[in-house]
Scaffold this active site. Structure first.
Site, PDB file in Angstrom:
ATOM      1  N   ASP A 158     -42.870  -9.623   9.470  1.00  0.00           N
ATOM      2  CA  ASP A 158     -44.010  -8.940   8.869  1.00  0.00           C
ATOM      3  C   ASP A 158     -43.951  -7.466   9.262  1.00  0.00           C
ATOM      4  OD1 ASP A 158     -46.386  -8.350   7.672  1.00  0.00           O
ATOM      5  OD2 ASP A 158     -47.638  -9.396   9.130  1.00  0.00           O
TER       6      ASP A 158
ATOM      7  N   ASP B 247     -44.334  -7.150   2.024  1.00  0.00           N
ATOM      8  CA  ASP B 247     -43.949  -6.783   3.395  1.00  0.00           C
ATOM      9  C   ASP B 247     -43.781  -7.984   4.321  1.00  0.00           C
ATOM     10  OD1 ASP B 247     -46.637  -7.444   3.734  1.00  0.00           O
ATOM     11  OD2 ASP B 247     -46.899  -5.963   5.314  1.00  0.00           O
ATOM     12  N   GLU B 248     -43.516  -9.146   3.763  1.00  0.00           N
ATOM     13  CA  GLU B 248     -43.421 -10.355   4.576  1.00  0.00           C
ATOM     14  C   GLU B 248     -42.325 -11.261   4.038  1.00  0.00           C
ATOM     15  OE1 GLU B 248     -46.860 -13.131   5.310  1.00  0.00           O
ATOM     16  OE2 GLU B 248     -47.837 -11.381   4.436  1.00  0.00           O
TER      17      GLU B 248
HETATM   18 MG   LIG Z   1     -47.685  -6.474   7.277  1.00  0.00          MG
END
Ligand SMILES: [Mg+2]
Length: 382
Positions: free
Chosen positions: A11, A114-115
């Site tokens: 993350d 974003d993961e």
């Molecule tokens: Mg994040």
């Protein structure tokens, strides 16, 4: 213990803000707020996200932008930097990060911009020390290729990996070994569990159940009466470390779509069709990159004035063949487009995604002419 998979959840830390800081050459120690125009505190929009420096002022995602301004004003009254944000920039940075992570091999799943989840069991031959070292290596690779900070969680299940990546945020790596889930979860409030909504947490709280271990200790029968059998079974599987360990792009994505808005509405439908074919190419490229096939093709046409229609067709077997979908999209467009009407936007979406490795259909074969058109689906989503 040897049976456990090694799952990684990566993350990125305050991703949008971190990209803006790099792109604009800002000082990361200064508060940066991304969101709608604050209009000197009179703006009516919300905060999209902010960096860690802004968080120390109590600013959070989804807070009214006027409230953020009150806590940390921008010039001339304060040091806050307010920007609108550029999704094109974030997309580019995200692709670089995902390329690094995908390089590990093994199952890969981008869960959001974003993961991502990775199954690194084979890459490290089931060795948890090597797994930890790989996470640290990936973290420095991400930093080297993008300048961005990422947090990593290594654990035997999806949910534990996700919680682990939170554990040492920002810039940390946390490893949760098989068998350690119960200890890790002990004393944590129900709300810490991803997937537990405020409604469930409040309902359990009314029974006097505040923490994950308290809920687990009730047993599935009693907990099932309070929060439902499905929830009770799921919660015990989380605590026992037996919840899902499957990493697959289909866990996060139901469809892949791309669309294009013309700068000037286009009357020439040949031109629109060419753009449509480009979109099909790009969608199928994404599908191949994700390792999925699709059974549903959908063409979206928006005419002048936001009048939007979608036209779809299913095929009996999931495919990733670009020529097949070019053919379907072209026919859908030609049969559906209203003549003489200028087009404002064209889109293509591949739906009913399947993982070809686990697909069960083996006898059916796609034959271009045998697949029937579904009744035209006309939607207004503009
Ligand atoms: Mg994040």
């Amino acid at each position: 213990m040897g049976e456990s998979r090694l799952l990684v959840h990566c993350d990125l830390d305050a991703f949008f803000a971190a990209v803006e800081v790099l792109h604009r050459g800002l000082d990361p120690a200064r508060p940066l707020i991304i969101g709608s125009d604050p209009q000197q505190g009179r703006g009516r929009g919300i905060v999209s996200t902010c960096n860690y420096a802004a968080r120390t002022f109590g600013i959070r995602s989804a807070m009214p932008i006027s409230e953020a301004w009150r806590r940390c004003p921008g010039p001339p009254h304060g040091h806050g930097t307010y920007v609108r944000g550029s999704h094109r920039l974030y997309g580019r940075a995200s692709r670089k990060v995902m390329d690094v992570l995908r390089g590990v091999g093994g199952a890969f799943e981008q869960a959001s911009i974003d993961e991502a989840y990775l199954d690194i069991t084979e890459a490290v031959h089931g060795d948890w020390d090597a797994g930890l070292a790989l996470c640290e290596h990936l973290q420095s690779e991400v930093r080297a290729s993008t300048g961005l900070s990422a947090s990593f969680g290594l654990a035997p299940t999806r949910i534990l990996a996700k919680m682990s990546s939170e554990e040492r945020k920002p810039g940390g790596v946390f490893r949760l070994m098989p068998g350690d889930a119960a200890g890790f979860l002990h004393g944590r409030p129900m709300r810490d569990l991803p997937g537990v909504g405020p409604a469930t947490a409040t309902a359990l709280s009314e029974w006097g159940v505040e923490t994950i271990d308290e809920a687990y200790a009730l047993g599935t029968l009693a907990l099932g009466r309070m929060a439902g059998d499905r929830f009770a079974k799921w919660l015990s599987s989380v605590v026992e470390g037996t919840s899902s360990d499957e990493v697959s792009p289909l866990q996060s994505r139901r469809s892949i779509g791309k669309e294009r808005t013309f700068e000037v509405d286009v009357q020439d439908h040949e031109v629109v069709m060419e753009r449509l074919f480009e979109l099909v190419h790009r969608v199928m490229e994404s599908a191949r990159q994700m390792g999925v096939v699709g059974r549903l093709a959908e063409v979206k046409i928006r005419y002048t004035g936001f009048d939007t229609h979608t036209h779809r067709r299913s095929i009996p077997v999931g495919m990733d063949d670009v020529d097949v979908f070019i053919g379907i999209a072209g026919r859908l467009f030609a049969l559906s487009v209203e003549h003489e009407r200028p087009v404002r936007l064209i889109g293509f979406r591949l739906g009913d995604l399947e993982d070809p490795r686990t697909r069960q259909t083996t006898l059916m074969r796609y034959e271009g002419e045998s697949a029937s058109f579904e009744p035209m689906h006309r939607g207004e989503d503009g």
